[in-house]
Scaffold this active site. Structure first.
Site, PDB file in Angstrom:
ATOM      1  N   TRP A  32      76.817 -72.538  -8.187  1.00 43.44           N
ATOM      2  CA  TRP A  32      76.328 -71.200  -8.542  1.00 43.44           C
ATOM      3  C   TRP A  32      75.236 -71.376  -9.607  1.00 43.44           C
ATOM      4  O   TRP A  32      75.428 -72.096 -10.578  1.00 43.44           O
ATOM      5  CB  TRP A  32      77.480 -70.363  -9.110  1.00 43.44           C
ATOM      6  N   THR A  66      81.782 -71.810 -11.225  1.00 42.27           N
ATOM      7  CA  THR A  66      82.433 -72.279 -12.448  1.00 42.27           C
ATOM      8  C   THR A  66      83.943 -72.092 -12.390  1.00 42.27           C
ATOM      9  O   THR A  66      84.710 -72.898 -12.920  1.00 42.27           O
ATOM     10  CB  THR A  66      81.825 -71.531 -13.655  1.00 42.27           C
ATOM     11  N   GLU A  68      85.915 -72.649 -10.079  1.00 47.78           N
ATOM     12  CA  GLU A  68      86.576 -73.748  -9.367  1.00 47.78           C
ATOM     13  C   GLU A  68      86.565 -75.062 -10.152  1.00 47.78           C
ATOM     14  O   GLU A  68      87.154 -76.058  -9.705  1.00 47.78           O
ATOM     15  CB  GLU A  68      85.908 -73.965  -7.999  1.00 47.78           C
ATOM     16  N   THR A  96      78.199 -57.180 -14.083  1.00 50.15           N
ATOM     17  CA  THR A  96      79.624 -57.132 -13.758  1.00 50.15           C
ATOM     18  C   THR A  96      80.428 -57.728 -14.911  1.00 50.15           C
ATOM     19  O   THR A  96      79.883 -58.317 -15.833  1.00 50.15           O
ATOM     20  CB  THR A  96      79.929 -57.947 -12.484  1.00 50.15           C
ATOM     21  N   HIS A  98      82.329 -60.211 -14.555  1.00 49.71           N
ATOM     22  CA  HIS A  98      82.701 -61.545 -14.141  1.00 49.71           C
ATOM     23  C   HIS A  98      82.659 -62.532 -15.300  1.00 49.71           C
ATOM     24  O   HIS A  98      83.504 -63.417 -15.406  1.00 49.71           O
ATOM     25  CB  HIS A  98      81.764 -62.010 -13.025  1.00 49.71           C
ATOM     26  N   PHE A 123      83.590 -79.633 -21.642  1.00 45.23           N
ATOM     27  CA  PHE A 123      83.126 -78.277 -21.301  1.00 45.23           C
ATOM     28  C   PHE A 123      81.589 -78.264 -21.286  1.00 45.23           C
ATOM     29  O   PHE A 123      80.947 -78.014 -22.295  1.00 45.23           O
ATOM     30  CB  PHE A 123      83.678 -77.291 -22.338  1.00 45.23           C
TER      31      PHE A 123
HETATM   32  N1  RBF Z   1      80.007 -68.552 -10.774  1.00 42.12           N
HETATM   33  C1  RBF Z   1      79.296 -69.176 -11.752  1.00 42.12           C
HETATM   34  O1  RBF Z   1      79.375 -70.393 -11.887  1.00 42.12           O
HETATM   35  N2  RBF Z   1      78.484 -68.438 -12.590  1.00 42.12           N
HETATM   36  C2  RBF Z   1      78.347 -67.108 -12.495  1.00 42.12           C
HETATM   37  O2  RBF Z   1      77.583 -66.504 -13.277  1.00 42.12           O
HETATM   38  C3  RBF Z   1      79.097 -66.436 -11.491  1.00 42.12           C
HETATM   39  N3  RBF Z   1      79.012 -65.088 -11.361  1.00 42.12           N
HETATM   40  C4  RBF Z   1      79.733 -64.475 -10.409  1.00 42.12           C
HETATM   41  C5  RBF Z   1      79.651 -63.075 -10.264  1.00 42.12           C
HETATM   42  C6  RBF Z   1      80.381 -62.423  -9.289  1.00 42.12           C
HETATM   43  C7  RBF Z   1      80.297 -60.939  -9.173  1.00 42.12           C
HETATM   44  C8  RBF Z   1      81.219 -63.187  -8.416  1.00 42.12           C
HETATM   45  C9  RBF Z   1      82.042 -62.513  -7.350  1.00 42.12           C
HETATM   46  C10 RBF Z   1      81.294 -64.554  -8.532  1.00 42.12           C
HETATM   47  C11 RBF Z   1      80.556 -65.223  -9.524  1.00 42.12           C
HETATM   48  N4  RBF Z   1      80.631 -66.615  -9.655  1.00 42.12           N
HETATM   49  C12 RBF Z   1      79.927 -67.216 -10.641  1.00 42.12           C
HETATM   50  C13 RBF Z   1      81.409 -67.443  -8.710  1.00 42.12           C
HETATM   51  C14 RBF Z   1      82.800 -67.800  -9.212  1.00 42.12           C
HETATM   52  O3  RBF Z   1      82.744 -68.841 -10.183  1.00 42.12           O
HETATM   53  C15 RBF Z   1      83.697 -68.277  -8.052  1.00 42.12           C
HETATM   54  O4  RBF Z   1      83.064 -69.325  -7.393  1.00 42.12           O
HETATM   55  C16 RBF Z   1      83.988 -67.165  -7.071  1.00 42.12           C
HETATM   56  O5  RBF Z   1      84.467 -66.026  -7.742  1.00 42.12           O
HETATM   57  C17 RBF Z   1      85.022 -67.614  -6.009  1.00 42.12           C
HETATM   58  O6  RBF Z   1      86.232 -67.964  -6.642  1.00 42.12           O
END
Ligand code: RBF
Length: 178
Positions: A32, A66, A68, A96, A98, A123
């Site tokens: 991500w 992150t 995971e 969001t 999140h 970290f």
């Molecule tokens: N993963 C990241 O590593 N960084 C992020 O900023 C991030 N933002 C997310 C925002 C939303 C709305 C969602 C649904 C997921 C986001 N994820 C982000 C992914 C998250 O770490 C993870 O892979 C998923 O939620 C699946 O478990």
């Protein structure tokens, strides 16, 4: 988060970092925000190589986000022989909630792994207000948090080896007698 004048790529404290020839390091990195996490990952790899870790002794695995990182880091510790696991991700404060759901729990998850396993988990997660702040810390004007995470891993491995070598002769039976 680093501020101006605190460059993440500059080694702080003791600058002599000894790494054994057979040091093995795991890197788990989140895809991500890959344009940023790829630079953190590459910074960590180059820093490890520059400090004598062999390329074949760096085990690199990707995860979707992150969130995971904790599971992958745990599996790496369980199923491989790494001396440390560097966890790399970027979480950007957005519209969001999140950010709140991920940052604290992932930090806590890695602390738990540090307690559970006999190797350090690092970290290497950037938590920023916006994308530009992340770019600035992934090889930009504030250095590279991947470099910092790699140095931290090597310092923690060296510290553990130093303590083991000192062999303080701690005897658990003595505690039971009190
Ligand atoms: N993963 C990241 O590593 N960084 C992020 O900023 C991030 N933002 C997310 C925002 C939303 C709305 C969602 C649904 C997921 C986001 N994820 C982000 C992914 C998250 O770490 C993870 O892979 C998923 O939620 C699946 O478990």
């Amino acid at each position: 988060m680093s501020t101006a004048g605190n460059n993440l790529s500059i080694v702080k404290g003791s600058t002599t970092i000894k790494s054994k020839e057979d040091t093995e390091v795991g890197i788990v990195w989140a895809e991500w925000n890959e344009e940023v996490t790829g630079k953190l990952r590459d910074g960590a790899i180059n820093t490890l190589l520059n400090h004598g870790v062999k390329r074949e002794n760096i085990n690199i695995k990707a995860v979707p986000g992150t969130f995971e990182l904790v599971a992958a880091a745990k599996w790496m510790a369980e199923y491989s022989t790494v001396d440390a696991v560097i966890c790399i991700g970027v979480v950007i404060q957005g519209d969001t909630r999140h950010f709140d759901f991920i940052c604290g729990p992932v930090a806590q998850g890695l602390i738990n792994l540090n307690i559970e396993f006999e190797i350090p988990f690092i970290f290497g997660v950037l938590t920023t207000n916006d994308l530009q702040q992340a770019i600035d810390r992934a090889g930009g004007k504030h250095g590279n948090k991947g470099d910092e995470a790699a140095i931290t891993a090597l310092k923690m491995i060296a510290l553990q080896e130093e303590l083991l070598d000192e062999d303080l002769g701690f005897d658990e039976d003595e505690l039971d007698e009190d």
